[in-house]
Motif scaffolding. Structure first.
Motif, PDB file in Angstrom:
ATOM      1  N   ASP A  87       0.831  -1.211   0.000  1.00  0.00           N
ATOM      2  CA  ASP A  87       0.000   0.000   0.000  1.00  0.00           C
ATOM      3  C   ASP A  87       0.865   1.262   0.000  1.00  0.00           C
ATOM      4  N   ILE A  88       1.919   1.242   0.809  1.00  0.00           N
ATOM      5  CA  ILE A  88       2.817   2.401   0.868  1.00  0.00           C
ATOM      6  C   ILE A  88       3.508   2.603  -0.477  1.00  0.00           C
ATOM      7  N   TYR A  89       3.941   1.492  -1.077  1.00  0.00           N
ATOM      8  CA  TYR A  89       4.636   1.583  -2.364  1.00  0.00           C
ATOM      9  C   TYR A  89       3.728   2.181  -3.436  1.00  0.00           C
ATOM     10  N   ARG A  90       2.489   1.738  -3.493  1.00  0.00           N
ATOM     11  CA  ARG A  90       1.566   2.241  -4.516  1.00  0.00           C
ATOM     12  C   ARG A  90       1.306   3.739  -4.326  1.00  0.00           C
ATOM     13  N   ARG A  91       1.188   4.170  -3.075  1.00  0.00           N
ATOM     14  CA  ARG A  91       0.944   5.594  -2.824  1.00  0.00           C
ATOM     15  C   ARG A  91       2.161   6.431  -3.205  1.00  0.00           C
ATOM     16  N   GLU A  92       3.348   5.964  -2.808  1.00  0.00           N
ATOM     17  CA  GLU A  92       4.563   6.710  -3.126  1.00  0.00           C
ATOM     18  C   GLU A  92       4.884   6.655  -4.620  1.00  0.00           C
ATOM     19  N   ARG A  93       4.546   5.547  -5.238  1.00  0.00           N
ATOM     20  CA  ARG A  93       4.800   5.402  -6.677  1.00  0.00           C
ATOM     21  C   ARG A  93       3.963   6.396  -7.476  1.00  0.00           C
ATOM     22  N   ALA A  94       2.781   6.701  -6.967  1.00  0.00           N
ATOM     23  CA  ALA A  94       1.912   7.660  -7.654  1.00  0.00           C
ATOM     24  C   ALA A  94       2.462   9.078  -7.569  1.00  0.00           C
ATOM     25  N   VAL A  95       3.370   9.310  -6.628  1.00  0.00           N
ATOM     26  CA  VAL A  95       3.937  10.650  -6.468  1.00  0.00           C
ATOM     27  C   VAL A  95       5.245  10.763  -7.253  1.00  0.00           C
ATOM     28  N   ASN A  96       6.325  10.184  -6.711  1.00  0.00           N
ATOM     29  CA  ASN A  96       7.609  10.329  -7.414  1.00  0.00           C
ATOM     30  C   ASN A  96       8.582   9.178  -7.165  1.00  0.00           C
ATOM     31  N   LEU A  97       8.158   8.118  -6.525  1.00  0.00           N
ATOM     32  CA  LEU A  97       9.067   7.014  -6.220  1.00  0.00           C
ATOM     33  C   LEU A  97       9.424   6.242  -7.489  1.00  0.00           C
ATOM     34  N   GLN A  98      10.727   6.042  -7.707  1.00  0.00           N
ATOM     35  CA  GLN A  98      11.206   5.273  -8.849  1.00  0.00           C
ATOM     36  C   GLN A  98      11.445   3.814  -8.430  1.00  0.00           C
ATOM     37  N   VAL A  99      11.265   2.913  -9.383  1.00  0.00           N
ATOM     38  CA  VAL A  99      11.374   1.481  -9.079  1.00  0.00           C
ATOM     39  C   VAL A  99      12.806   1.103  -8.704  1.00  0.00           C
ATOM     40  N   LEU A 100      13.785   1.556  -9.488  1.00  0.00           N
ATOM     41  CA  LEU A 100      15.171   1.151  -9.255  1.00  0.00           C
ATOM     42  C   LEU A 100      15.689   1.580  -7.885  1.00  0.00           C
ATOM     43  N   PRO A 101      15.530   2.839  -7.488  1.00  0.00           N
ATOM     44  CA  PRO A 101      15.982   3.215  -6.142  1.00  0.00           C
ATOM     45  C   PRO A 101      15.292   2.415  -5.040  1.00  0.00           C
ATOM     46  N   TYR A 102      14.021   2.103  -5.254  1.00  0.00           N
ATOM     47  CA  TYR A 102      13.295   1.328  -4.241  1.00  0.00           C
ATOM     48  C   TYR A 102      13.886  -0.074  -4.111  1.00  0.00           C
ATOM     49  N   ILE A 103      14.152  -0.713  -5.247  1.00  0.00           N
ATOM     50  CA  ILE A 103      14.735  -2.060  -5.216  1.00  0.00           C
ATOM     51  C   ILE A 103      16.135  -2.028  -4.610  1.00  0.00           C
ATOM     52  N   LEU A 104      16.931  -1.031  -4.998  1.00  0.00           N
ATOM     53  CA  LEU A 104      18.290  -0.932  -4.462  1.00  0.00           C
ATOM     54  C   LEU A 104      18.284  -0.693  -2.955  1.00  0.00           C
ATOM     55  N   SER A 105      17.271   0.011  -2.469  1.00  0.00           N
ATOM     56  CA  SER A 105      17.180   0.233  -1.025  1.00  0.00           C
ATOM     57  C   SER A 105      16.969  -1.074  -0.278  1.00  0.00           C
ATOM     58  N   LYS A 106      16.330  -2.034  -0.933  1.00  0.00           N
ATOM     59  CA  LYS A 106      16.138  -3.355  -0.330  1.00  0.00           C
ATOM     60  C   LYS A 106      17.392  -4.218  -0.478  1.00  0.00           C
ATOM     61  N   VAL A 107      18.056  -4.083  -1.622  1.00  0.00           N
ATOM     62  CA  VAL A 107      19.213  -4.938  -1.896  1.00  0.00           C
ATOM     63  C   VAL A 107      20.378  -4.609  -0.973  1.00  0.00           C
ATOM     64  N   TRP A 108      20.635  -3.310  -0.735  1.00  0.00           N
ATOM     65  CA  TRP A 108      21.797  -2.985   0.094  1.00  0.00           C
ATOM     66  C   TRP A 108      21.596  -3.466   1.526  1.00  0.00           C
ATOM     67  N   VAL A 109      20.350  -3.466   1.980  1.00  0.00           N
ATOM     68  CA  VAL A 109      20.066  -4.043   3.298  1.00  0.00           C
ATOM     69  C   VAL A 109      20.381  -5.535   3.288  1.00  0.00           C
ATOM     70  N   GLY A 110      20.047  -6.193   2.176  1.00  0.00           N
ATOM     71  CA  GLY A 110      20.347  -7.614   2.048  1.00  0.00           C
ATOM     72  C   GLY A 110      21.836  -7.897   2.058  1.00  0.00           C
ATOM     73  N   VAL A 111      22.617  -7.009   1.455  1.00  0.00           N
ATOM     74  CA  VAL A 111      24.075  -7.180   1.455  1.00  0.00           C
ATOM     75  C   VAL A 111      24.617  -7.114   2.877  1.00  0.00           C
ATOM     76  N   VAL A 112      24.151  -6.129   3.634  1.00  0.00           N
ATOM     77  CA  VAL A 112      24.602  -5.990   5.026  1.00  0.00           C
ATOM     78  C   VAL A 112      24.185  -7.211   5.850  1.00  0.00           C
ATOM     79  N   LEU A 113      22.942  -7.629   5.684  1.00  0.00           N
ATOM     80  CA  LEU A 113      22.459  -8.799   6.419  1.00  0.00           C
ATOM     81  C   LEU A 113      23.232 -10.053   6.033  1.00  0.00           C
ATOM     82  N   ALA A 114      23.564 -10.181   4.752  1.00  0.00           N
ATOM     83  CA  ALA A 114      24.295 -11.364   4.290  1.00  0.00           C
ATOM     84  C   ALA A 114      25.686 -11.421   4.914  1.00  0.00           C
ATOM     85  N   PHE A 115      26.343 -10.259   5.042  1.00  0.00           N
ATOM     86  CA  PHE A 115      27.647 -10.223   5.715  1.00  0.00           C
ATOM     87  C   PHE A 115      27.520 -10.719   7.151  1.00  0.00           C
ATOM     88  N   TYR A 116      26.495 -10.232   7.835  1.00  0.00           N
ATOM     89  CA  TYR A 116      26.296 -10.608   9.239  1.00  0.00           C
ATOM     90  C   TYR A 116      25.898 -12.077   9.368  1.00  0.00           C
TER      91      TYR A 116
END
Length: 216
Positions: free
Chosen positions: A26-55
């Protein structure tokens, strides 16, 4: 244990991210209607995954060292083992993100993770030979567990003596026709596997049997 380790890394990574996107639908759809881009959103999830994977890779490696004492040939192999754990965990995390992006809700995401992870068991190459499964070799190339398991086996050196055994290099029909004298020249074939094949997970391996049992 190496096979279980390959499964655990992928499973831990996938479970860490399987709700990440679908819970914010729901949050994604609302923000996407304003100015959220798909790539930055995905990258925001991936970098968290990189940190978690190290740990997570560090925790898995420490657990493995403390409780199972992996038989690695040198100190450098531990760094390679950590790198393998990291990559495998990150692959699992990305699989979880893919499921999360595809699922209609969080409950469905947890069910889909079962569907996606079951092939990781079947096509890792540890439960049964891949050539016995129709298309097994091709399908397994897309399974992180296969490459993780192979990396673990190569790092540990498990089975190297068996691979280089001249008897096992022969076709199956020739192996069956070998005489006892010919088998005697092969350290990991026939009865010799219990007396000469020290690197194979058998009677001579200290990872499976203690010195007292070996003497018996």
């Amino acid at each position: 244990m190496w096979f279980l380790s390959s499964l655990v890394t992928v499973l831990v990574g996938a479970l860490s991210s399987v709700r990440e996107i679908v819970k914010e639908d729901d949050i994604y759809r609302r923000e996407r209607a304003v100015n959220l881009q798909v790539l930055p959103y995905i990258l925001s999830k991936v970098w968290v995954g990189v940190v978690l994977a190290f740990y997570q890779a560090a925790v898995l490696l420490l657990t493995r060292i403390l409780f199972t004492h992996p038989p690695l040939p040198d100190a450098g192999s531990y760094f390679a083992l950590y790198g393998t754990l990291f990559i495998s965990t990150l692959c699992g995390y990305l699989i979880g993100l893919m499921i999360s992006a595809s699922a209609p809700n969080q409950n469905a995401a947890m069910l889909l993770i079962i569907v996606v992870l079951v092939p990781q068991f079947m096509f890792a190459g540890a439960l049964m030979p891949l050539d016995l499964i129709p298309g097994g070799e091709v399908i397994s190339t897309f399974m992180p567990t296969r490459w993780t398991f192979e990396a673990f086996v190569n790092l540990s050196g498990m089975g190297k003596q068996l691979i280089h055994d001249p008897c096992w290099a022969r076709p199956k029909a020739e192996r069956k026709a070998l005489s006892e004298a010919q088998k005697a020249d092969c350290p990991c074939f026939g009865a010799n596997i219990f007396t000469q094949c020290a690197e194979f997970p058998g009677i001579l391996s200290p990872d499976f049997y203690d010195a007292k049992t070996q003497r018996v």
